[in-house]
Scaffold this motif. Structure first.
Motif, PDB file in Angstrom:
ATOM      1  N   CYS A 176      42.248  42.845  32.785  1.00  0.00           N
ATOM      2  CA  CYS A 176      41.994  44.280  32.742  1.00  0.00           C
ATOM      3  C   CYS A 176      43.212  44.983  32.161  1.00  0.00           C
ATOM      4  CB  CYS A 176      41.723  44.767  34.167  1.00  0.00           C
ATOM      5  SG  CYS A 176      41.537  46.552  34.288  1.00  0.00           S
ATOM      6  N   CYS A 182      44.741  47.324  33.306  1.00  0.00           N
ATOM      7  CA  CYS A 182      45.714  47.666  34.349  1.00  0.00           C
ATOM      8  C   CYS A 182      46.659  46.503  34.641  1.00  0.00           C
ATOM      9  CB  CYS A 182      44.999  48.086  35.640  1.00  0.00           C
ATOM     10  SG  CYS A 182      44.324  46.713  36.587  1.00  0.00           S
ATOM     11  N   SER A 221      45.645  43.494  35.845  1.00  0.00           N
ATOM     12  CA  SER A 221      45.065  42.540  36.789  1.00  0.00           C
ATOM     13  C   SER A 221      44.206  41.490  36.070  1.00  0.00           C
ATOM     14  CB  SER A 221      44.197  43.305  37.789  1.00  0.00           C
ATOM     15  OG  SER A 221      43.236  42.442  38.348  1.00  0.00           O
ATOM     16  N   CYS A 271      36.993  44.888  37.557  1.00  0.00           N
ATOM     17  CA  CYS A 271      38.372  44.624  37.969  1.00  0.00           C
ATOM     18  C   CYS A 271      38.490  44.872  39.476  1.00  0.00           C
ATOM     19  CB  CYS A 271      39.327  45.531  37.204  1.00  0.00           C
ATOM     20  SG  CYS A 271      41.012  45.454  37.826  1.00  0.00           S
ATOM     21  N   CYS A 330      41.495  47.958  39.966  1.00  0.00           N
ATOM     22  CA  CYS A 330      41.327  49.378  39.623  1.00  0.00           C
ATOM     23  C   CYS A 330      39.864  49.792  39.489  1.00  0.00           C
ATOM     24  CB  CYS A 330      42.076  49.704  38.330  1.00  0.00           C
ATOM     25  SG  CYS A 330      41.258  49.085  36.846  1.00  0.00           S
TER      26      CYS A 330
HETATM   27 ZN   LIG Z   1      42.023  46.973  36.461  1.00  0.00          ZN
END
Ligand SMILES: [Zn+2]
Ligand SMILES: [Zn+2]
Ligand SMILES: [Zn+2]
Length: 203
Positions: free
Chosen positions: A152, A154, A156, A172, A175
């Motif tokens: 992801c 973010c 992750s 995800c 997030c």
């Molecule tokens: Zn994420």
């Protein structure tokens, strides 16, 4: 004795996932042009062409492999066997069924039941005609994940996968960003050649 020259062919459409049926006569097939059967979605066809006087070549784009498979159908099988079945050489999924109408329809039903069992054994439910596509997609997602190419934005790489009847949702765990892929998209895009899959955060 009455000889029946009519034959039925069925195949799994690589584009819409349904089983396409068509009928032809053995006389048609012995012509030089061969026989072409088209799915009702208009996006794929099964082609049977004489190779020589004893043999036909059956070609089909495979739903699983994204490539064309060619099978050899001896004239003797077409004339005598109730149903000849061709399976994908890479995954044991019936792709093409050719023979007498009743036998072909019976073989198709049996094959669908078999696929349903395999899919249930893999822990999937409610996939219907999209079962094979979903298994293939999960295999690809696993491969991307194993090679760290699924993550992801973010940062992750904890991505949850949910399989539904007509689509597959990746989310995800950190997030909540998600992406949904429809079975049609998976079949008709370059999905199996994806190098990476990155979830984008909602703005
Ligand atoms: Zn994420
Ligand atoms: Zn189709
Ligand atoms: Zn195949």
């Amino acid at each position: 004795m009455i000889i029946n020259f009519d034959r039925t062919a069925a195949y799994r459409c690589p584009s819409c996932g349904e089983i396409a049926f068509g009928s032809f006569s053995m006389f048609e097939l012995s012509g030089e042009k061969g026989v072409r059967i088209e799915c009702s979605c208009g996006q794929s066809n099964l082609i049977m062409i004489p190779e020589n006087k004893n043999n036909f070549i059956v070609s089909i784009d495979c739903l699983v492999c994204d490539e064309t498979h060619k099978f050899s159908l001896p004239f003797q099988s077409l004339a005598k066997k109730d149903c000849t079945e061709f399976v994908c050489p890479n995954v044991a999924v019936g792709l093409v069924f050719i023979g007498r109408n009743d036998a072909v329809r019976g073989a198709v039903v049996r094959n669908e039941q078999y696929i349903e069992e395999v899919i249930t054994a893999c822990g999937l439910e409610h996939t219907g005609k999209n079962g094979v596509t979903m298994l293939k997609a999960l295999d690809k997602i696993q491969e991307l994940s194993d090679n760290e190419n699924l993550y992801c934005e973010c940062g992750s790489n904890m991505i949850d996968v949910e399989v539904r009847e007509n689509d597959l949702v990746l989310e995800c765990c950190l997030c909540g960003a998600s992406v949904s892929l429809s079975a049609d998209t998976i079949r008709n895009s370059d999905f199996s050649h994806l190098k990476q899959l990155i979830l984008k955060r909602k703005k």
